[in-house]
Design a protein around this motif. Structure first.
Motif, mmCIF file in Angstrom:
data_model
loop_
_atom_site.group_PDB
_atom_site.id
_atom_site.type_symbol
_atom_site.label_atom_id
_atom_site.label_comp_id
_atom_site.label_asym_id
_atom_site.label_seq_id
_atom_site.Cartn_x
_atom_site.Cartn_y
_atom_site.Cartn_z
ATOM 1 N N ALA A 253 0.871 -1.473 0.078
ATOM 2 C CA ALA A 253 -0.035 -0.197 0.190
ATOM 3 C C ALA A 253 0.849 1.326 -0.054
ATOM 4 O O ALA A 253 0.785 2.089 -0.802
ATOM 5 N N SER A 254 2.040 1.170 0.771
ATOM 6 C CA SER A 254 2.829 2.484 0.952
ATOM 7 C C SER A 254 3.599 2.497 -0.586
ATOM 8 O O SER A 254 3.533 3.930 -1.028
ATOM 9 N N GLY A 264 -6.130 4.549 0.680
ATOM 10 C CA GLY A 264 -6.151 4.771 2.043
ATOM 11 C C GLY A 264 -6.054 3.420 2.823
ATOM 12 O O GLY A 264 -6.306 2.431 2.122
ATOM 13 N N THR A 265 -5.727 3.497 4.045
ATOM 14 C CA THR A 265 -5.457 2.157 4.667
ATOM 15 C C THR A 265 -6.105 2.610 6.212
ATOM 16 O O THR A 265 -6.341 3.571 6.646
ATOM 17 N N SER A 266 -6.615 1.479 6.887
ATOM 18 C CA SER A 266 -7.173 1.327 8.133
ATOM 19 C C SER A 266 -6.263 0.128 8.904
ATOM 20 O O SER A 266 -6.081 -0.981 8.538
ATOM 21 N N TYR A 267 -5.789 0.687 10.269
ATOM 22 C CA TYR A 267 -5.024 -0.319 11.192
ATOM 23 C C TYR A 267 -6.207 -0.871 12.127
ATOM 24 O O TYR A 267 -5.871 -1.686 12.965
ATOM 25 N N ASP A 268 -7.362 -0.585 11.957
ATOM 26 C CA ASP A 268 -8.471 -0.969 12.807
ATOM 27 C C ASP A 268 -8.500 -2.602 12.376
ATOM 28 O O ASP A 268 -9.204 -2.964 11.164
ATOM 29 N N ARG A 309 14.495 2.309 6.024
ATOM 30 C CA ARG A 309 14.981 1.438 4.693
ATOM 31 C C ARG A 309 13.947 0.410 3.820
ATOM 32 O O ARG A 309 13.991 0.325 2.779
ATOM 33 N N LEU A 310 13.872 -0.482 5.057
ATOM 34 C CA LEU A 310 12.885 -1.304 4.831
ATOM 35 C C LEU A 310 11.366 -1.111 4.601
ATOM 36 O O LEU A 310 10.578 -2.218 4.366
ATOM 37 N N ASN A 311 11.111 -0.123 4.924
ATOM 38 C CA ASN A 311 9.590 0.513 5.174
ATOM 39 C C ASN A 311 8.862 -0.619 5.914
ATOM 40 O O ASN A 311 7.736 -0.887 5.643
ATOM 41 N N ASN A 330 3.615 5.767 7.006
ATOM 42 C CA ASN A 330 3.140 4.247 6.225
ATOM 43 C C ASN A 330 3.024 3.324 7.145
ATOM 44 O O ASN A 330 2.825 2.034 6.815
ATOM 45 N N ILE A 331 3.263 3.487 8.622
ATOM 46 C CA ILE A 331 3.173 2.331 9.478
ATOM 47 C C ILE A 331 2.280 2.884 10.712
ATOM 48 O O ILE A 331 2.057 4.063 10.918
#
Length: 366
Positions: A253-254, A264-268, A309-311, A330-331
């Protein structure tokens, strides 16, 4: 998820029956190289090579050597090879590596625990560290990075707010459009998402009710236009508008956002897998291996650089704070974000992998 973790999750388990064969195939050059390193006091770390190996050497291993005088050498092996070769060396009574790196589900399995050291005593020194997320240091090993599998959606299709939960993913009335889910021989996250959508609390997910999950999946199956098997497929499917929302690896996604895609993203209800470094029993330099892992956990700056570096997500919240604003975007980057992430049961997943895959294959072919 990184290509490294993709391969790990797609090949969680290698049969014990091939261990003897793998042992015979360990090249003489590899054994001699590892033995020579041990005699010189070096720590021998198995990695998957490539950009990952280069990042570890530059950002972590070189500063460690400069600070301690202990050299670090690496040997290259796939995730599956690391596991089977470590098992073979243990069986042969000739362990020439110090550390292997497997995803947490594999690391915490009974098979891996049988040939790796219990780090309970080692981890006590980090118990007071409030910046380290739960289980960063645990009996099975040290979790050096985390990568999410989460819900992604097209922000241009949902301009008034996109889906946030797996219940939203199943809500085709409020959020119409084609969906995507993975199908690559590792179905536990899809089962877990279905159960969350069906109202099971996150802290009651395990053991997974496979039959209930499949029943819930029956309701959404007609809307799944893409059953992706690789991270590349999930990205291309989004570019081609094959789906408007789907389960996707955070790194993918990033990467889509970096190329200008409206993701768009969700961490839920997201799932985090952790790359875990394990110290082998009876390795040539266990003390040096402990020093290497301690150095990493004690150096948020090193964690931050490696994560950028590794995202990926580092284990320390202090490390997250040291990352650039772009990288943090991104995290999961706050205690609040981590609260929405599902705590998976690695031991249960490892023990039930074959049963889950059998049920999944029967259902997907219907």
């Amino acid at each position: 998820m990184t290509g490294i973790q993709k391969r790990r999750c797609a090949r969680h388990f290698v049969g014990l029956g091939i261990v003897a064969s793998i042992a015979r195939q360990i090249g003489l050059a590899l054994v001699l190289t590892s033995a020579a390193a041990a005699q010189s006091g070096e720590v021998v770390v198995a990695t998957t090579g490539g950009a990952y190996d280069r990042a570890l050497k530059e950002i972590w291993f070189a500063p460690f050597t400069e600070a301690t005088g202990i050299k670090v050498s690496t040997v290259t092996a796939t995730d599956a090879e690391q596991r089977t070769r470590a098992q073979a060396m243990a069986n042969a009574g000739r362990v020439t590596w110090d550390i292997i790196n497997n995803v947490d589900i594999i690391a915490e399995s009974a098979q891996n625990r049988a040939f790796t050291r219990d780090l309970t005593a080692f981890c006590r020194q980090f118990e007071a560290r409030k910046d380290l997320v739960e289980k960063s240091c645990n009996p099975a090993g040290v979790r050096i990075s985390f990568n999410a599998t989460l819900l992604g959606f097209n922000t241009q299709r949902f301009t008034n707010g996109g889906p946030k939960t797996w219940a939203d993913f199943w809500d085709t009335a409020r959020f119409p459009g084609p969906r995507a889910l993975p199908s690559f021989n590792d179905p536990w996250r899809v089962f877990a998402a279905a159960l969350l959508a069906d109202g099971v609390p996150a802290d009651k997910l395990f053991p997974l009710d496979i039959d209930r999950a499949l029943k819930k999946l029956d309701a959404i199956k007609p809307q799944i236009q893409l059953w992706w098997r690789t991270g590349d497929q999930s990205q291309q499917g989004f570019r081609n508008a094959e789906y408007v929302m789907g389960m996707i690896w955070g790194t993918r996604a990033s990467a889509l956002r970096a190329e200008g895609q409206p993701v768009g993203t969700s961490y839920d209800g997201a799932f985090l897998l952790a790359d875990t470094m394990q110290i082998l029993r009876d390795g040539p330099n266990s003390a040096g291996a402990e020093a290497l892992l301690k150095f990493y956990l004690d150096q948020p700056e090193v964690q931050a650089k490696l994560a950028e570096r590794l995202n990926v997500t580092p284990p320390s919240l202090e490390a997250i704070a040291k990352m650039s604003e772009a990288a943090r975007a991104n995290i999961p980057n706050s205690p609040e974000a981590f609260k929405g992430i599902v705590k998976h049961d690695s031991a249960w997943i490892a023990a039930n992998q074959a049963r889950m895959l059998e049920a999944w294959n029967a259902w997907i072919q219907q």
